[in-house]
Design a protein around this motif. Structure first.
Motif, PDB file in Angstrom:
ATOM      1  N   PHE A  68     159.257 -51.096 -89.505  1.00  0.00           N
ATOM      2  CA  PHE A  68     159.477 -50.197 -88.375  1.00  0.00           C
ATOM      3  C   PHE A  68     159.992 -51.038 -87.212  1.00  0.00           C
ATOM      4  CE2 PHE A  68     155.633 -51.424 -86.001  1.00  0.00           C
ATOM      5  CZ  PHE A  68     154.884 -52.020 -87.012  1.00  0.00           C
ATOM      6  N   TYR A  96     145.655 -59.134 -72.522  1.00  0.00           N
ATOM      7  CA  TYR A  96     145.140 -60.090 -73.519  1.00  0.00           C
ATOM      8  C   TYR A  96     145.072 -61.482 -72.895  1.00  0.00           C
ATOM      9  CZ  TYR A  96     150.225 -60.562 -74.384  1.00  0.00           C
ATOM     10  OH  TYR A  96     151.583 -60.731 -74.251  1.00  0.00           O
ATOM     11  N   ARG A 114     158.649 -43.524 -84.407  1.00  0.00           N
ATOM     12  CA  ARG A 114     157.774 -42.429 -83.932  1.00  0.00           C
ATOM     13  C   ARG A 114     158.394 -41.704 -82.752  1.00  0.00           C
ATOM     14  NH1 ARG A 114     151.634 -44.837 -84.586  1.00  0.00           N
ATOM     15  NH2 ARG A 114     151.989 -45.481 -86.743  1.00  0.00           N
ATOM     16  N   CYS A 120     152.941 -45.384 -78.356  1.00  0.00           N
ATOM     17  CA  CYS A 120     153.021 -46.621 -77.593  1.00  0.00           C
ATOM     18  C   CYS A 120     151.603 -47.128 -77.347  1.00  0.00           C
ATOM     19  CB  CYS A 120     153.716 -46.306 -76.264  1.00  0.00           C
ATOM     20  SG  CYS A 120     153.747 -47.666 -75.110  1.00  0.00           S
ATOM     21  N   GLY A 121     151.394 -48.419 -77.523  1.00  0.00           N
ATOM     22  CA  GLY A 121     150.057 -48.955 -77.286  1.00  0.00           C
ATOM     23  C   GLY A 121     150.140 -50.339 -76.698  1.00  0.00           C
ATOM     24  N   GLU A 173     154.066 -57.592 -85.704  1.00  0.00           N
ATOM     25  CA  GLU A 173     154.131 -57.122 -84.314  1.00  0.00           C
ATOM     26  C   GLU A 173     154.793 -58.222 -83.495  1.00  0.00           C
ATOM     27  OE1 GLU A 173     151.238 -58.100 -81.608  1.00  0.00           O
ATOM     28  OE2 GLU A 173     151.739 -59.936 -82.678  1.00  0.00           O
ATOM     29  N   GLY A 174     155.058 -57.952 -82.223  1.00  0.00           N
ATOM     30  CA  GLY A 174     155.858 -58.890 -81.451  1.00  0.00           C
ATOM     31  C   GLY A 174     155.103 -59.820 -80.516  1.00  0.00           C
ATOM     32  N   ARG A 228     154.585 -54.049 -91.877  1.00  0.00           N
ATOM     33  CA  ARG A 228     153.164 -53.904 -92.238  1.00  0.00           C
ATOM     34  C   ARG A 228     153.088 -53.159 -93.562  1.00  0.00           C
ATOM     35  NH1 ARG A 228     150.496 -52.020 -86.375  1.00  0.00           N
ATOM     36  NH2 ARG A 228     151.534 -53.658 -85.176  1.00  0.00           N
ATOM     37  N   GLY A 284     150.760 -56.380 -71.932  1.00  0.00           N
ATOM     38  CA  GLY A 284     152.005 -55.842 -72.488  1.00  0.00           C
ATOM     39  C   GLY A 284     151.786 -54.572 -73.279  1.00  0.00           C
ATOM     40  N   PHE A 285     152.880 -54.066 -73.847  1.00  0.00           N
ATOM     41  CA  PHE A 285     152.780 -52.889 -74.723  1.00  0.00           C
ATOM     42  C   PHE A 285     153.884 -52.953 -75.760  1.00  0.00           C
ATOM     43  CE2 PHE A 285     155.967 -51.153 -71.689  1.00  0.00           C
ATOM     44  CZ  PHE A 285     156.903 -50.644 -72.580  1.00  0.00           C
ATOM     45  N   ALA A 286     153.747 -52.128 -76.788  1.00  0.00           N
ATOM     46  CA  ALA A 286     154.874 -51.920 -77.712  1.00  0.00           C
ATOM     47  C   ALA A 286     154.918 -50.448 -78.088  1.00  0.00           C
ATOM     48  CB  ALA A 286     154.734 -52.783 -78.962  1.00  0.00           C
ATOM     49  N   TYR A 325     143.296 -59.413 -79.917  1.00  0.00           N
ATOM     50  CA  TYR A 325     143.497 -60.236 -78.720  1.00  0.00           C
ATOM     51  C   TYR A 325     143.214 -59.535 -77.391  1.00  0.00           C
ATOM     52  CZ  TYR A 325     148.292 -58.368 -79.704  1.00  0.00           C
ATOM     53  OH  TYR A 325     149.373 -57.593 -80.025  1.00  0.00           O
ATOM     54  N   TYR A 326     142.901 -58.254 -77.413  1.00  0.00           N
ATOM     55  CA  TYR A 326     142.798 -57.545 -76.134  1.00  0.00           C
ATOM     56  C   TYR A 326     141.552 -57.902 -75.324  1.00  0.00           C
ATOM     57  CZ  TYR A 326     146.734 -54.775 -77.667  1.00  0.00           C
ATOM     58  OH  TYR A 326     147.973 -54.389 -78.095  1.00  0.00           O
ATOM     59  N   VAL A 352     157.026 -55.135 -74.444  1.00  0.00           N
ATOM     60  CA  VAL A 352     157.114 -55.777 -73.133  1.00  0.00           C
ATOM     61  C   VAL A 352     155.904 -56.702 -72.979  1.00  0.00           C
ATOM     62  CG1 VAL A 352     156.460 -55.105 -70.772  1.00  0.00           C
ATOM     63  CG2 VAL A 352     158.460 -54.060 -71.847  1.00  0.00           C
ATOM     64  N   LEU A 411     144.140 -54.668 -82.814  1.00  0.00           N
ATOM     65  CA  LEU A 411     144.431 -56.103 -82.786  1.00  0.00           C
ATOM     66  C   LEU A 411     143.331 -56.776 -81.959  1.00  0.00           C
ATOM     67  CD1 LEU A 411     147.354 -54.385 -81.961  1.00  0.00           C
ATOM     68  CD2 LEU A 411     148.168 -56.476 -82.999  1.00  0.00           C
TER      69      LEU A 411
HETATM   70  P1  HAM Z   1     150.303 -51.565 -82.168  1.00  0.00           P
HETATM   71  O1  HAM Z   1     149.475 -50.466 -81.603  1.00  0.00           O
HETATM   72  O2  HAM Z   1     149.842 -52.185 -83.428  1.00  0.00           O
HETATM   73  O3  HAM Z   1     150.411 -52.658 -81.034  1.00  0.00           O
HETATM   74  O4  HAM Z   1     151.780 -51.062 -82.375  1.00  0.00           O
HETATM   75  C1  HAM Z   1     152.513 -50.521 -81.287  1.00  0.00           C
HETATM   76  C2  HAM Z   1     153.254 -49.288 -81.748  1.00  0.00           C
HETATM   77  O5  HAM Z   1     154.054 -49.586 -82.887  1.00  0.00           O
HETATM   78  C3  HAM Z   1     152.350 -48.157 -82.214  1.00  0.00           C
HETATM   79  O6  HAM Z   1     151.886 -47.408 -81.118  1.00  0.00           O
HETATM   80  C4  HAM Z   1     153.316 -47.346 -83.071  1.00  0.00           C
HETATM   81  O7  HAM Z   1     154.113 -46.505 -82.262  1.00  0.00           O
HETATM   82  C5  HAM Z   1     154.185 -48.414 -83.696  1.00  0.00           C
HETATM   83  N1  HAM Z   1     153.720 -48.706 -85.070  1.00  0.00           N
HETATM   84  C6  HAM Z   1     152.704 -49.475 -85.460  1.00  0.00           C
HETATM   85  N2  HAM Z   1     152.617 -49.505 -86.807  1.00  0.00           N
HETATM   86  C7  HAM Z   1     153.600 -48.724 -87.273  1.00  0.00           C
HETATM   87  C8  HAM Z   1     154.051 -48.344 -88.579  1.00  0.00           C
HETATM   88  N3  HAM Z   1     153.474 -48.796 -89.689  1.00  0.00           N
HETATM   89  N4  HAM Z   1     155.115 -47.512 -88.686  1.00  0.00           N
HETATM   90  C9  HAM Z   1     155.743 -47.051 -87.581  1.00  0.00           C
HETATM   91  N5  HAM Z   1     155.368 -47.385 -86.322  1.00  0.00           N
HETATM   92  C10 HAM Z   1     154.312 -48.207 -86.163  1.00  0.00           C
HETATM   93  C11 HAM Z   1     151.128 -53.798 -81.161  1.00  0.00           C
HETATM   94  O8  HAM Z   1     151.893 -54.042 -82.051  1.00  0.00           O
HETATM   95  C12 HAM Z   1     150.950 -54.737 -79.976  1.00  0.00           C
HETATM   96  N6  HAM Z   1     151.719 -55.948 -80.240  1.00  0.00           N
HETATM   97  C13 HAM Z   1     151.372 -54.075 -78.682  1.00  0.00           C
HETATM   98  C14 HAM Z   1     151.222 -54.980 -77.502  1.00  0.00           C
HETATM   99  C15 HAM Z   1     152.214 -55.685 -76.890  1.00  0.00           C
HETATM  100  N7  HAM Z   1     150.092 -55.255 -76.873  1.00  0.00           N
HETATM  101  C16 HAM Z   1     150.336 -56.106 -75.890  1.00  0.00           C
HETATM  102  N8  HAM Z   1     151.607 -56.382 -75.917  1.00  0.00           N
END
Ligand code: HAM
Length: 418
Positions: free
Chosen positions: A123, A285, A308, A280-281, A80-81, A111, A301-303, A260-261, A128, A258
């Protein structure tokens, strides 16, 4: 033949326009919200994710692509970012500059999950991160940025779910209450949840096993255990969402995968892409920068998962604007005019006009057909007569009309069409 690794996908040239559309919408959104791009390495020291994402999460326990490099360092492809962005924020002393720091990224993430529709092993995410702003307006702004992005893509059928998982203090009180509730049911739950019970009981609420869901249905809700400050923060986030006209639902079961939230967490969810419905999630944090060795810097933030989003757009019939073909196809009748066509194409391109000519030895008729197939907007056919007179006919493919133009004047002609 060597096949593509399981859980990964090629983006073929014929489909790349879909990605360009999504990437342009991501960059356009970031620009509107005054966020600047950050680029961090595709791999980091494994420890970053152990401490950042959390060693009780599925990501860290089961899903990371971790290996030793030739210098015997443990390296991990980023799952993740956020952790990489936070590491860079600290390492580059960004906290000492103008705050908030608002950044975005478009990254591949890795992953080791069981592949299925919308779930891949490689993926891509548009993410942000906003550092330095503790107030609920930053949470709301980040949610609005996500909503704007989805809206720009033409996506309509997504639901925004929000929750608050409080700060360290409210979490401790809640964990105690949750454990009191779960303890008598431990024998009915899956082995993973029994393990989670001691290490991270909150994660039990996220279990997809039916028997665990049955138990957690009656569990106490985090939202009822928020301290005064967290409660006020969450209420203000809701007021701001309402003020900006964004509909939302409070879902007390969102805990996110995750560690850290803190406080606000949110997800945009669709029912049109199967089991992996979260497009999007994100969330706040406030402890991560400190956890990684920096000072106390609140963050949110979000990603969004780009595969998807593409799946959702395809499944719901949202149109991707197709990219245009070249401005002009230069057809040649014989060897001499083909050479001339090649030279003219080079000249046009150097002036910013996209031009194409034949590389397959096609007949003139077949070149016209090909030009049509690749979506060329104009075709110029060159032969002995045209080269001698210095004048050619430009055929407009949309209506078949033709116009005489001096060969020397083609650049100016097509520039005038831009
Ligand atoms: P996450 O919910 O693990 O959050 O991933 C964000 C998005 O990445 C998910 O909602 C989904 O759309 C996509 N995603 C996750 N895993 C997969 C997968 N195996 N295949 C395809 N798409 C996937 C994060 O990664 C946090 N870093 C978000 C964040 C940023 N929170 C704060 N800042």
């Amino acid at each position: 033949m060597i096949n593509i690794p399981k859980g990964t996908k090629d983006v073929l040239p014929k489909d790349a326009y879909k990605w360009h559309f999504i990437e342009d919408a991501a960059r356009g959104t970031a620009e509107l919200f005054n966020m600047k791009e950050i680029r961090t390495p595709v791999f980091e020291h494994t420890e970053l994710f152990l401490r950042g994402v959390g060693d009780t999460t599925d990501i860290v326990n089961k899903e990371m692509y971790t290996f030793k490099d030739k210098g015997d360092r443990s390296i991990t492809l980023k799952p993740e970012g956020t952790a990489g962005a936070a590491r860079s924020f600290i390492e580059n002393g960004m906290g000492a500059g103008l705050l908030p720091v608002k950044m975005y990224y478009i990254i591949p993430a890795f992953r080791y999950e069981r592949p299925q529709a919308g779930r891949l092993r490689e993926f891509h995410q548009f993410g942000v991160e906003v550092y330095g702003a503790a107030g609920p307006d930053a949470d709301a702004e980040v949610i609005f940025a996500a909503a704007h992005f989805l809206n720009k893509l033409g996506i309509k059928n997504v639901k925004l779910n929000i929750n608050s998982i409080g700060c360290k203090e409210c979490r401790a009180r809640y964990n105690a209450a949750l454990k009191d509730y779960l303890r008598p049911h431990l024998a009915e739950m899956c082995s993973t949840c029994r393990e989670r019970f001691e290490k991270n009981p909150l994660r039990i609420l996220d279990c997809k096993e039916e028997k665990c869901k049955l138990v957690t249905a009656g569990a106490p809700k985090m939202i009822d255990y928020l301290c005064g400050e967290c409660k006020e923060h969450f209420e203000k986030v809701q007021q701001l969402l309402t003020a900006g006209g964004l509909e939302y639902t409070i879902d007390p079961n969102i805990v996110r995968g995750l560690d850290y939230y803190t406080k606000t967490v949110f997800e945009f969810v669709s029912e049109n892409i199967g089991a992996q419905g979260t497009v999007c999630g994100g969330g706040r944090y406030d402890g991560l920068i400190e956890e990684l060795g920096g000072s106390h810097v609140p963050a949110v933030g979000f990603a969004a998962g780009m595969e998807r989003l593409i799946l959702l757009m395809e499944n719901t019939g949202v149109q991707f604007p197709e990219e245009c073909g070249p401005d002009v196809f230069l057809a040649g009748m014989d060897e001499e005019s083909r050479t001339a066509a090649f030279g003219i194409a080079c000249k046009l391109r150097s002036e910013g006009i996209s031009a194409e000519c034949d590389h397959m030895g096609r007949s003139l008729k077949a070149q016209f057909k090909y030009a049509d197939k690749i979506g060329a907007r104009h075709v110029v056919a060159l032969g002995g007569n045209e080269l001698e007179s210095g004048e050619c006919n430009v055929k407009r493919m949309s209506d078949g009309s033709t116009e005489p133009v001096k060969i020397d004047g083609l650049c100016a002609y097509f520039k005038g069409k831009k």
